[in-house]
Design a protein around this motif. Structure first.
Motif, PDB file in Angstrom:
ATOM      1  N   UNK A  70      56.224 -32.207  68.835  1.00  0.00           N
ATOM      2  CA  UNK A  70      56.332 -33.513  69.506  1.00  0.00           C
ATOM      3  C   UNK A  70      55.320 -33.595  70.635  1.00  0.00           C
ATOM      4  N   UNK A  71      54.687 -34.741  70.755  1.00  0.00           N
ATOM      5  CA  UNK A  71      53.730 -34.980  71.833  1.00  0.00           C
ATOM      6  C   UNK A  71      54.306 -35.991  72.814  1.00  0.00           C
ATOM      7  N   UNK A  72      54.449 -35.571  74.048  1.00  0.00           N
ATOM      8  CA  UNK A  72      54.896 -36.521  75.069  1.00  0.00           C
ATOM      9  C   UNK A  72      53.809 -37.543  75.355  1.00  0.00           C
ATOM     10  N   UNK A  73      52.565 -37.204  75.102  1.00  0.00           N
ATOM     11  CA  UNK A  73      51.464 -38.128  75.367  1.00  0.00           C
ATOM     12  C   UNK A  73      51.431 -39.267  74.365  1.00  0.00           C
ATOM     13  N   UNK A  74      51.657 -38.953  73.075  1.00  0.00           N
ATOM     14  CA  UNK A  74      51.665 -40.025  72.076  1.00  0.00           C
ATOM     15  C   UNK A  74      53.049 -40.637  71.912  1.00  0.00           C
ATOM     16  N   UNK A  75      54.076 -39.894  72.368  1.00  0.00           N
ATOM     17  CA  UNK A  75      55.446 -40.366  72.189  1.00  0.00           C
ATOM     18  C   UNK A  75      55.904 -40.260  70.742  1.00  0.00           C
ATOM     19  N   UNK A  76      55.211 -39.453  69.963  1.00  0.00           N
ATOM     20  CA  UNK A  76      55.527 -39.313  68.546  1.00  0.00           C
ATOM     21  C   UNK A  76      55.577 -37.846  68.149  1.00  0.00           C
ATOM     22  N   UNK A  77      56.243 -37.618  67.043  1.00  0.00           N
ATOM     23  CA  UNK A  77      56.198 -36.270  66.475  1.00  0.00           C
ATOM     24  C   UNK A  77      54.815 -36.036  65.900  1.00  0.00           C
ATOM     25  N   UNK A  78      54.491 -34.780  65.751  1.00  0.00           N
ATOM     26  CA  UNK A  78      53.241 -34.392  65.126  1.00  0.00           C
ATOM     27  C   UNK A  78      53.537 -33.478  63.954  1.00  0.00           C
ATOM     28  N   UNK A  79      52.529 -33.224  63.167  1.00  0.00           N
ATOM     29  CA  UNK A  79      52.648 -32.283  62.062  1.00  0.00           C
ATOM     30  C   UNK A  79      51.789 -31.079  62.419  1.00  0.00           C
ATOM     31  N   UNK A  80      52.400 -29.898  62.448  1.00  0.00           N
ATOM     32  CA  UNK A  80      51.687 -28.683  62.789  1.00  0.00           C
ATOM     33  C   UNK A  80      51.609 -27.796  61.553  1.00  0.00           C
ATOM     34  N   UNK A  81      50.395 -27.478  61.149  1.00  0.00           N
ATOM     35  CA  UNK A  81      50.138 -26.601  60.013  1.00  0.00           C
ATOM     36  C   UNK A  81      50.098 -25.165  60.526  1.00  0.00           C
ATOM     37  N   UNK A  82      51.103 -24.403  60.190  1.00  0.00           N
ATOM     38  CA  UNK A  82      51.171 -23.009  60.635  1.00  0.00           C
ATOM     39  C   UNK A  82      50.271 -22.113  59.790  1.00  0.00           C
ATOM     40  N   UNK A  83      50.347 -22.272  58.485  1.00  0.00           N
ATOM     41  CA  UNK A  83      49.562 -21.440  57.586  1.00  0.00           C
ATOM     42  C   UNK A  83      48.993 -22.262  56.445  1.00  0.00           C
ATOM     43  N   UNK A  84      47.752 -21.972  56.116  1.00  0.00           N
ATOM     44  CA  UNK A  84      47.105 -22.501  54.915  1.00  0.00           C
ATOM     45  C   UNK A  84      46.382 -21.322  54.287  1.00  0.00           C
ATOM     46  N   UNK A  85      46.699 -21.050  53.036  1.00  0.00           N
ATOM     47  CA  UNK A  85      46.057 -19.934  52.355  1.00  0.00           C
ATOM     48  C   UNK A  85      45.713 -20.355  50.934  1.00  0.00           C
ATOM     49  N   UNK A  86      44.495 -20.012  50.536  1.00  0.00           N
ATOM     50  CA  UNK A  86      44.028 -20.219  49.166  1.00  0.00           C
ATOM     51  C   UNK A  86      43.470 -18.878  48.697  1.00  0.00           C
ATOM     52  N   UNK A  87      43.844 -18.466  47.504  1.00  0.00           N
ATOM     53  CA  UNK A  87      43.378 -17.190  46.974  1.00  0.00           C
ATOM     54  C   UNK A  87      41.856 -17.182  46.882  1.00  0.00           C
ATOM     55  N   UNK A  88      41.248 -16.011  47.056  1.00  0.00           N
ATOM     56  CA  UNK A  88      39.784 -15.933  47.020  1.00  0.00           C
ATOM     57  C   UNK A  88      39.159 -16.529  45.755  1.00  0.00           C
ATOM     58  N   UNK A  89      39.785 -16.305  44.598  1.00  0.00           N
ATOM     59  CA  UNK A  89      39.206 -16.808  43.352  1.00  0.00           C
ATOM     60  C   UNK A  89      39.294 -18.326  43.223  1.00  0.00           C
ATOM     61  N   UNK A  90      40.139 -18.979  44.020  1.00  0.00           N
ATOM     62  CA  UNK A  90      40.274 -20.433  43.953  1.00  0.00           C
ATOM     63  C   UNK A  90      39.520 -21.147  45.073  1.00  0.00           C
ATOM     64  N   UNK A  91      38.952 -20.382  46.005  1.00  0.00           N
ATOM     65  CA  UNK A  91      38.200 -21.010  47.098  1.00  0.00           C
ATOM     66  C   UNK A  91      36.952 -21.686  46.537  1.00  0.00           C
ATOM     67  N   UNK A  92      36.642 -22.831  47.068  1.00  0.00           N
ATOM     68  CA  UNK A  92      35.495 -23.591  46.596  1.00  0.00           C
ATOM     69  C   UNK A  92      35.836 -24.553  45.465  1.00  0.00           C
ATOM     70  N   UNK A  93      37.084 -24.532  45.006  1.00  0.00           N
ATOM     71  CA  UNK A  93      37.502 -25.406  43.903  1.00  0.00           C
ATOM     72  C   UNK A  93      38.140 -26.706  44.403  1.00  0.00           C
ATOM     73  N   UNK A  94      38.196 -26.874  45.733  1.00  0.00           N
ATOM     74  CA  UNK A  94      38.776 -28.101  46.285  1.00  0.00           C
ATOM     75  C   UNK A  94      40.244 -28.003  46.636  1.00  0.00           C
ATOM     76  N   UNK A  95      40.824 -26.814  46.523  1.00  0.00           N
ATOM     77  CA  UNK A  95      42.254 -26.646  46.789  1.00  0.00           C
ATOM     78  C   UNK A  95      42.572 -26.883  48.264  1.00  0.00           C
TER      79      UNK A  95
END
Length: 160
Positions: A70-95
């Motif tokens: 939550x942001x008191x500045x915007x007065x709205x909730x936010x979305x926080x991405x904790x983890x993003x992982x793509x396997x090495x063989x799929x990197x560069x494929x747009x995943x």
């Protein structure tokens, strides 16, 4: 074909595998304390976080774990991405792009004021990718963390 779908309870072993792979990539292979029961509880009992599974041609090749803040500045909730992982063989494929676009859509759908995440300062390929996607670095901000004994000491009467 890339598919992004909400994680299901049956995906928990795959999620933990991806978490361990991410930890190894981030040079902290022994830092993962979570187990399947903890992840299942957080995602499907407490609902303290949500996860997505990214599939390429029907095979799980990545995941994202996120939650609301939550942001008191915007007065709205936010979305926080904790983890993003793509396997090495799929990197560069747009995943990774597909996952970020999907999450941006979730943020808009839920009327979030922000979509944020952190990136390690040495991970230049990721930083470049995020800049290409329109992200702005918040370089003047420094994450602060208290864990383990320091957290217990801080919480105790007369602590730090």
């Amino acid at each position: 074909m890339i598919d992004i779908r909400p994680a299901e309870r049956a995906d928990v072993p795959q999620i933990l595998y991806f978490v361990r792979e991410l930890a190894a990539f981030e040079r902290e292979p022994d830092a993962v304390e979570a187990d399947e029961a903890m992840i299942a509880h957080a995602l499907f009992t407490e609902h303290s976080a949500e996860a997505l599974i990214a599939e390429l041609d029907g095979k799980a090749v990545g995941f994202a774990l996120f939650f609301h803040n939550f942001s008191t500045w915007t007065g709205k909730k936010g979305l926080y991405l904790e983890d993003l992982y793509v396997t090495p063989d799929a990197r560069g494929a747009g995943v990774g792009t597909a996952v970020l676009r999907h999450l941006a859509g979730v943020a808009l759908e839920r009327d979030c004021g922000r979509f944020e995440w952190s990136v390690l300062d040495w991970n230049q390929p990721a930083i470049d990718f995020y800049r290409k996607m329109g992200a702005t670095g918040m370089d003047e901000w420094r994450i602060q963390r208290v864990t383990g004994d320091a957290l217990r000491e801080l919480a105790s009467p007369g602590g730090r």
